[in-house]
Design a protein around this motif. Sequence first.
Motif, PDB file in Angstrom:
ATOM      1  N   ALA A 425      47.393 -15.243   0.938  1.00 15.63           N
ATOM      2  CA  ALA A 425      47.419 -15.975   2.206  1.00 15.63           C
ATOM      3  C   ALA A 425      47.284 -15.028   3.385  1.00 15.63           C
ATOM      4  N   ARG A 426      47.972 -13.888   3.334  1.00 12.35           N
ATOM      5  CA  ARG A 426      47.861 -12.913   4.425  1.00 12.35           C
ATOM      6  C   ARG A 426      46.451 -12.342   4.503  1.00 12.35           C
ATOM      7  N   ASP A 427      45.862 -12.056   3.343  1.00 11.11           N
ATOM      8  CA  ASP A 427      44.494 -11.541   3.336  1.00 11.11           C
ATOM      9  C   ASP A 427      43.514 -12.591   3.858  1.00 11.11           C
ATOM     10  N   ASN A 428      43.724 -13.849   3.487  1.00 15.21           N
ATOM     11  CA  ASN A 428      42.867 -14.924   3.996  1.00 15.21           C
ATOM     12  C   ASN A 428      42.994 -15.065   5.501  1.00 15.21           C
ATOM     13  N   GLN A 429      44.205 -14.883   6.007  1.00 15.87           N
ATOM     14  CA  GLN A 429      44.403 -14.965   7.456  1.00 15.87           C
ATOM     15  C   GLN A 429      43.661 -13.838   8.169  1.00 15.87           C
TER      16      GLN A 429
END
Length: 458
Positions: A425-429
């Motif tokens: 999720a952090r990488d997608n953000q």
Amino acid sequence: MKESYLYRLIGRILCVSSLLVAPLSAAPRSVAEAAPLPQQLDMETAIRYALDHNYDIRLARESIKEQEGLITEVKAQVLPNAEIVGSYSKNADELSSDRSSTGTIGSTQNWDIALQVTQLLYSGGGVRAALDAQRLVRESALLNLQATVNAALLEVRTRFYDVLLARDQIEVQDQNVQLLREQLQTAKDRFDAGSVSQFDVLRAEVELANAQPALIRARNALRNGVESLRQSLGYHPGLGADLDQIPTLVGELEYQPVTYDLRNSLETARESRPELQQLVKITEAREAGIKIAKSGYLPNLALVGGYELRKSGFSDRFAESLDGWTVGLQSSWAIFDGRATSGKVVQAKSQLEQAKLQAESYQLGIEVEVRRAVSALQEAQELADAAGKTVEQAEESVRLANVRYGAGSATQLEQLQARVALTQARDNQLQANYSYNVAIANLRKATGLSDILVVDTN
């Protein structure tokens, strides 16, 4: 003696001529060393550095100087032209005798030297049209410089964001590795306490090992991104610099929603894109080209004058040379040139039509570019909104998984899955914020929004 004096006289004239011409030739200039790259680099500093050192921008500036040189060359046709001309010849005695009258032998040597000045009076409008065409071409070169600046700064922005993305991805992957190390330590502690099996410890070790390649790739992406950014900036340090030095980039991949209207964006692009304005100038220059071609149907007229020093035809003595002023008119008119001028006119008209078609085609291409940029921005904004909410949910999921795992109501697999989901999720953000910032930069370039009001052409 008289011949040697003549040679010295001609030599002096040529020497003076070389002195007059010499200042017009620029001396060779060594390549300047690259300016140092700041240790802390933010977006504004990167843009300023690129404006001074980017190779595409520097080439565009040089093309403007080339056009200025062409304008000077065309202007020379309407200014007085002065030149020194001379000749020398030596004949056989038989060619110098006058058998038809006295039978005496005249001078066997002939020389003359003259200063000639020519002023063009009329050229059928060709020179004036050529000056107009060159002026328009120079204005086109200025617009090409602005378009080059916009494209170069888009590349700088994109590669700057590439480095920010890689830097932040290193942080995300490093946080993931730290979490997995803590997970491994927790599994070992619980194994020592007898509450979990060796399998849980092995699973934690495998997850930690699997997280290492992503961190390594992120670090390599940072190094490659910095090199690509250096290329866009035009930074050429040479082998004498610290080859492992990486500047610290200042900035964040922030998500600040903005709104762009498609209709307004299209109107802005039509008014502001320098490429379209450049094609307008080229079209006007092609119109002037037709006038240049048609000038071949008309006569030209020039005023010619000068001062001539010439040896007498019947004496080799320098004191008996002839000198005096000359003035007159010179004209030429090609009554029939094999239809060469007609062919030039046909070519000029075709070039004009091609310029118009190119302008229409480019305008269509720009409209498509703007539409795609607006669509990409909308997509990036939706992804950024969704990614922000997903990170919050993933963080809460990890918190609950840790609590449940500590209480024994959740398995280790559930906890690991929650942490993997948080990392994703952090990488997608980060990816969403990166795409959003790049989309804004692309839309700026598509609509022709410039960072600078005046482009330095020096």
